[in-house]
Scaffold this motif. Structure first.
Motif, mmCIF file in Angstrom:
data_model
loop_
_atom_site.group_PDB
_atom_site.id
_atom_site.type_symbol
_atom_site.label_atom_id
_atom_site.label_comp_id
_atom_site.label_asym_id
_atom_site.label_seq_id
_atom_site.Cartn_x
_atom_site.Cartn_y
_atom_site.Cartn_z
ATOM 1 N N ALA A 55 0.830 -1.211 0.000
ATOM 2 C CA ALA A 55 0.000 0.000 0.000
ATOM 3 C C ALA A 55 0.865 1.262 0.000
ATOM 4 O O ALA A 55 2.023 1.243 0.435
ATOM 5 C CB ALA A 55 -0.927 -0.011 1.217
ATOM 6 N N GLY A 56 0.271 2.360 -0.454
ATOM 7 C CA GLY A 56 0.976 3.642 -0.441
ATOM 8 C C GLY A 56 1.763 3.899 -1.704
ATOM 9 O O GLY A 56 1.940 3.008 -2.545
ATOM 10 N N ASP A 57 2.263 5.126 -1.830
ATOM 11 C CA ASP A 57 2.972 5.548 -3.037
ATOM 12 C C ASP A 57 4.491 5.471 -2.923
ATOM 13 O O ASP A 57 5.180 5.475 -3.942
ATOM 14 C CB ASP A 57 2.597 7.000 -3.381
ATOM 15 C CG ASP A 57 1.120 7.166 -3.673
ATOM 16 O OD1 ASP A 57 0.514 6.212 -4.217
ATOM 17 O OD2 ASP A 57 0.573 8.244 -3.356
ATOM 18 N N LYS A 58 5.017 5.397 -1.694
ATOM 19 C CA LYS A 58 6.457 5.576 -1.514
ATOM 20 C C LYS A 58 7.257 4.276 -1.495
ATOM 21 O O LYS A 58 8.437 4.284 -1.853
ATOM 22 C CB LYS A 58 6.725 6.337 -0.212
ATOM 23 C CG LYS A 58 6.181 7.749 -0.212
ATOM 24 C CD LYS A 58 6.500 8.450 1.093
ATOM 25 C CE LYS A 58 5.977 9.882 1.082
ATOM 26 N NZ LYS A 58 6.266 10.575 2.375
ATOM 27 N N ALA A 59 6.644 3.176 -1.039
ATOM 28 C CA ALA A 59 7.428 1.966 -0.841
ATOM 29 C C ALA A 59 6.577 0.720 -0.936
ATOM 30 O O ALA A 59 5.434 0.704 -0.460
ATOM 31 C CB ALA A 59 8.121 2.003 0.516
ATOM 32 N N PHE A 60 7.147 -0.315 -1.521
ATOM 33 C CA PHE A 60 6.579 -1.651 -1.394
ATOM 34 C C PHE A 60 6.778 -2.137 0.030
ATOM 35 O O PHE A 60 5.851 -2.558 0.705
ATOM 36 C CB PHE A 60 7.257 -2.602 -2.382
ATOM 37 C CG PHE A 60 7.017 -4.056 -2.082
ATOM 38 C CD1 PHE A 60 5.771 -4.632 -2.272
ATOM 39 C CD2 PHE A 60 8.052 -4.859 -1.588
ATOM 40 C CE1 PHE A 60 5.547 -5.970 -1.973
ATOM 41 C CE2 PHE A 60 7.838 -6.198 -1.301
ATOM 42 C CZ PHE A 60 6.588 -6.753 -1.490
ATOM 43 N N CYS A 61 8.017 -2.051 0.517
ATOM 44 C CA CYS A 61 8.321 -2.453 1.898
ATOM 45 C C CYS A 61 9.703 -1.938 2.268
ATOM 46 O O CYS A 61 10.673 -2.170 1.545
ATOM 47 C CB CYS A 61 8.266 -3.975 2.044
ATOM 48 S SG CYS A 61 8.685 -4.571 3.696
#
Length: 256
Positions: A55-61
């Motif tokens: 989730a989110g725009d900045k990181a997979f993990c």
């Protein structure tokens, strides 16, 4: 809010890391949730493909949660398996597609390398920050990196925390395809469509044989017997394959 979301749609299970406020860093709750998700996916005969995203725009993990919430983790989904930090080796029997974006760090990098098909947004940066941060624990991620990348590329990542962008990852064969972030869903759908045209039992049996065979020499690998291949011979899908070939039609797989 669940730290890991699992949604089954048709024959596809969508798993999403869901801690975007901390860049989907893996803590003990997420570890347990991932373990439960993999078990549910493998135990459900109607699920043929798993898709993993963040989730989110900045990181997979962004890797392991540095707040200390991983202390005393149970190793339920770790151990060089589907996240890789300790405990036992865990493998997923069903084919796994992973689509990553943004930062893919440490344990997140390991989790991505556990996929059978790895797709990367063009803004992806893979990195092992451990050397730069002065942190080392169980090293599942380095064992995968040194096997999936050329030696000097992997070693630069391991000993100097050198990042690897999506373009170079494709060049070195780490990823199957690069996509623009706006085309993630479209790219995933294209790959799931390909997989769903295949016999699910054959895909699972072939995956097991390929991975197990890597642990031995080539002569031993080709002479071994593999349980899922043996089981397939008595399946409805094996009969359907023969019937479809005889009738000159597309097979209709049941996964049984």
């Amino acid at each position: 809010m669940a730290s890991v979301e699992l949604e089954a749609s048709g024959h596809i299970a969508h798993v999403r890391l869901n801690r975007p406020s901390v860049l989907n860093a893996i803590d003990s709750d997420m570890e347990r949730a991932l373990a439960e998700a993999w078990t549910r996916i493998d135990d459900d005969p109607d699920i043929r493909v798993a898709v993993l995203t963040g989730a989110g725009d900045k990181a997979f993990c962004a890797g392991g949660d540095m707040s200390g919430s991983l202390a005393g983790h149970e190793g339920l989904s770790y151990g060089g398996g589907l996240t890789g930090i300790g405990g036992h080796l865990r493998r997923l029997r069903k084919p796994l597609i992973c689509a990553v974006h943004g930062h893919v760090l440490g344990l997140g990098f390991e989790l991505a390398m556990c996929a059978d098909i790895l797709l990367a947004a063009d803004n992806t940066r893979f990195r092992l920050p451990e050397s730069r941060a002065g942190i080392i624990d169980h090293c599942g991620v380095v064992h995968r990196a040194i096997r999936q990348l050329p030696y000097h590329i992997a070693m630069a990542m391991i000993v100097t925390s050198e990042p690897l962008d999506a373009g170079r990852a494709l060049q070195f064969g780490l990823v199957n395809e690069i996509f623009s972030p706006s085309r993630m869903a479209e790219t995933i759908e294209a790959w799931t469509t390909r997989l769903l045209k295949c016999s699910p039992l054959v895909s699972q049996a072939a995956k097991q044989a390929a991975i197990d065979g890597l642990e031995t020499s080539l002569p031993e690998a080709v002479s071994r017997h593999y349980p899922l291949i043996e089981r397939y011979r008595g399946s409805l899908d094996c009969k359907e394959a023969a019937d479809a070939w005889r009738d000159r039609r597309d097979p209709q797989w049941s996964g049984r």
